[in-house]
Scaffold this active site. Structure first.
Site, PDB file in Angstrom:
ATOM      1  N   SER A  27      -6.565  -5.582 -64.468  1.00  0.00           N
ATOM      2  CA  SER A  27      -6.128  -4.935 -63.943  1.00  0.00           C
ATOM      3  C   SER A  27      -6.904  -3.999 -65.304  1.00  0.00           C
ATOM      4  O   SER A  27      -7.658  -4.712 -66.065  1.00  0.00           O
ATOM      5  CB  SER A  27      -5.284  -4.100 -64.231  1.00  0.00           C
ATOM      6  OG  SER A  27      -5.111  -2.481 -64.368  1.00  0.00           O
ATOM      7  N   LYS A  79       4.707   1.623 -57.508  1.00  0.00           N
ATOM      8  CA  LYS A  79       4.491   3.051 -56.849  1.00  0.00           C
ATOM      9  C   LYS A  79       5.699   3.434 -56.000  1.00  0.00           C
ATOM     10  O   LYS A  79       6.071   4.684 -55.944  1.00  0.00           O
ATOM     11  CB  LYS A  79       2.896   3.482 -55.865  1.00  0.00           C
ATOM     12  CG  LYS A  79       2.217   2.548 -57.224  1.00  0.00           C
ATOM     13  CD  LYS A  79       0.488   3.296 -56.055  1.00  0.00           C
ATOM     14  CE  LYS A  79      -0.382   3.401 -57.416  1.00  0.00           C
ATOM     15  NZ  LYS A  79      -2.336   3.013 -56.520  1.00  0.00           N
ATOM     16  N   ASP A 129      -3.801   9.399 -57.726  1.00  0.00           N
ATOM     17  CA  ASP A 129      -4.915   8.993 -56.979  1.00  0.00           C
ATOM     18  C   ASP A 129      -4.863   9.955 -56.065  1.00  0.00           C
ATOM     19  O   ASP A 129      -6.139   9.770 -55.554  1.00  0.00           O
ATOM     20  CB  ASP A 129      -4.143   7.783 -55.634  1.00  0.00           C
ATOM     21  CG  ASP A 129      -3.535   6.770 -56.099  1.00  0.00           C
ATOM     22  OD1 ASP A 129      -3.867   6.301 -57.856  1.00  0.00           O
ATOM     23  OD2 ASP A 129      -2.352   5.563 -55.542  1.00  0.00           O
TER      24      ASP A 129
END
Length: 344
Positions: A27, A79, A129
């Protein structure tokens, strides 16, 4: 805290944040957030970690945190797993029931359920997002001086039907082009299009009230149909590929072999390799091509603003985050750090 390694190697400070997921070692969130702290003058008091945490261990990880923790970035599948622990606190976190950002409020008890039972603080859940996709496209249009006539709606194609595809549809539903045009309809192409019940419900107009804010016509086709009739992709004003790295290579190959010109904008959310095969094929065919690093950048800017409180109001309301509301100095610092990491 759980006895797990911080693969970012960040120091312990009085204000701590982290990205969680599995796998997580690659990441780039620590690079982006640490660059933001330097730009904001917070590098001595804020740190950003990276922990490999799966669904099974999320509750235990949260139970090990103390009041020095300010926020978390989440990758899939966390999420959705985070939902019982907090309260959705911006428009798309509520409508999609998907959150990539947690902000802790240690002055309030957690929501009833597992958070309250474990003695956890209030957790505000946000989705950056959607605005990250929106801003990536709008930034590219502004930089390219692109305008569309408002006399007709735009036609879009989303490749893939996972959770990122839902975020892409949501972003398209709020997107507006310099010149006034908006997206009229979205076609979703996937190997198994029936697997995402929310996308199917949108296409059939059978969704519940939670998704009512996505006021856009949705159609579903198979990815094989795109590969067999490449004009399906070539005549779209906007194409968003939400497939993992290299999974869209067959689409790139089909586009290159067909030799058809394109006029629209492509966003490929994958950023390794960079540019992707699809980005390269789209550019060669004459279209405006955007790499996934831009979406990654803008969603991270939203996270930084929410976690630090610097400009958080632009990301926590019911309106899309505006390009003019993004701190240019912060954006430049984070973009420079991201490109340096990607370019090796």
């Amino acid at each position: 805290m759980m006895d797990i390694e911080d693969s970012a190697g960040a120091p312990i400070t009085q204000n701590q944040c982290a990205v969680l997921g599995k796998p997580i070692r690659h990441s780039l969130s620590p690079i982006l957030h640490q660059a933001a702290y330097r730009s904001l003058g917070l590098a001595d008091t804020w740190s950003y970690h990276r922990y490999e945490v799966d669904e099974e261990h999320l509750g235990a990880f949260l139970s090990g945190l103390d009041p020095s923790w300010r926020g978390l970035s989440l990758t899939m599948p966390l999420k959705r797993t985070i939902q019982p622990y907090g309260i959705p606190s911006n428009m798309w976190a509520r409508r999609l029931a998907v959150a990539n950002t947690v902000v802790f409020d240690w002055n309030q008890p957690g929501v009833p359920g597992p958070a309250r039972q474990q003695g956890l603080p209030m957790m505000h859940l946000y989705n950056t997002d959607v605005d990250g996709i929106d801003l990536a496209i709008r930034h590219a249009w502004i930089a390219a001086g692109k305008r569309q006539s408002h006399e007709r709606g735009l036609h879009a194609l989303v490749i893939g039907n996972g959770n990122t595809a839902m975020s892409a549809i949501a972003a398209l539903s709020q997107l507006s082009v310099p010149g006034g045009a908006t997206v009229r309809d979205v076609t979703v192409a996937a190997r198994h299009p029936e697997r995402n019940g929310e996308i199917v419900a949108l296409a059939r107009h059978q969704h519940d009230g939670r998704l009512s804010g996505i006021d856009i016509d949705v159609n579903i086709i198979t990815l094989d149909h795109v590969l067999e009739t490449i004009e399906t992709i070539a005549d779209r004003d906007i194409v968003i590929s939400t497939l993992p790295s290299r999974a869209a290579d067959p689409v790139a190959n089909a586009l290159g072999e067909a030799g058809v010109p394109v006029h629209g904008t492509l966003l490929d959310v994958a950023y390794d390799p960079r540019p992707s095969a699809l980005n390269r094929a789209w550019s060669r065919a004459g279209g405006l091509s955007i790499g996934g690093e831009d979406m990654l950048l803008y969603q991270a800017i939203g996270q930084v603003c929410l976690m630090t409180g610097r400009g958080a109001d632009h990301w926590s309301g019911g309106l899309p985050a505006g390009a003019q509301e993004v701190d240019a100095t912060l954006e430049d610092a984070m973009r420079e750090a991201l490109l340096e990491a990607l370019n090796g």
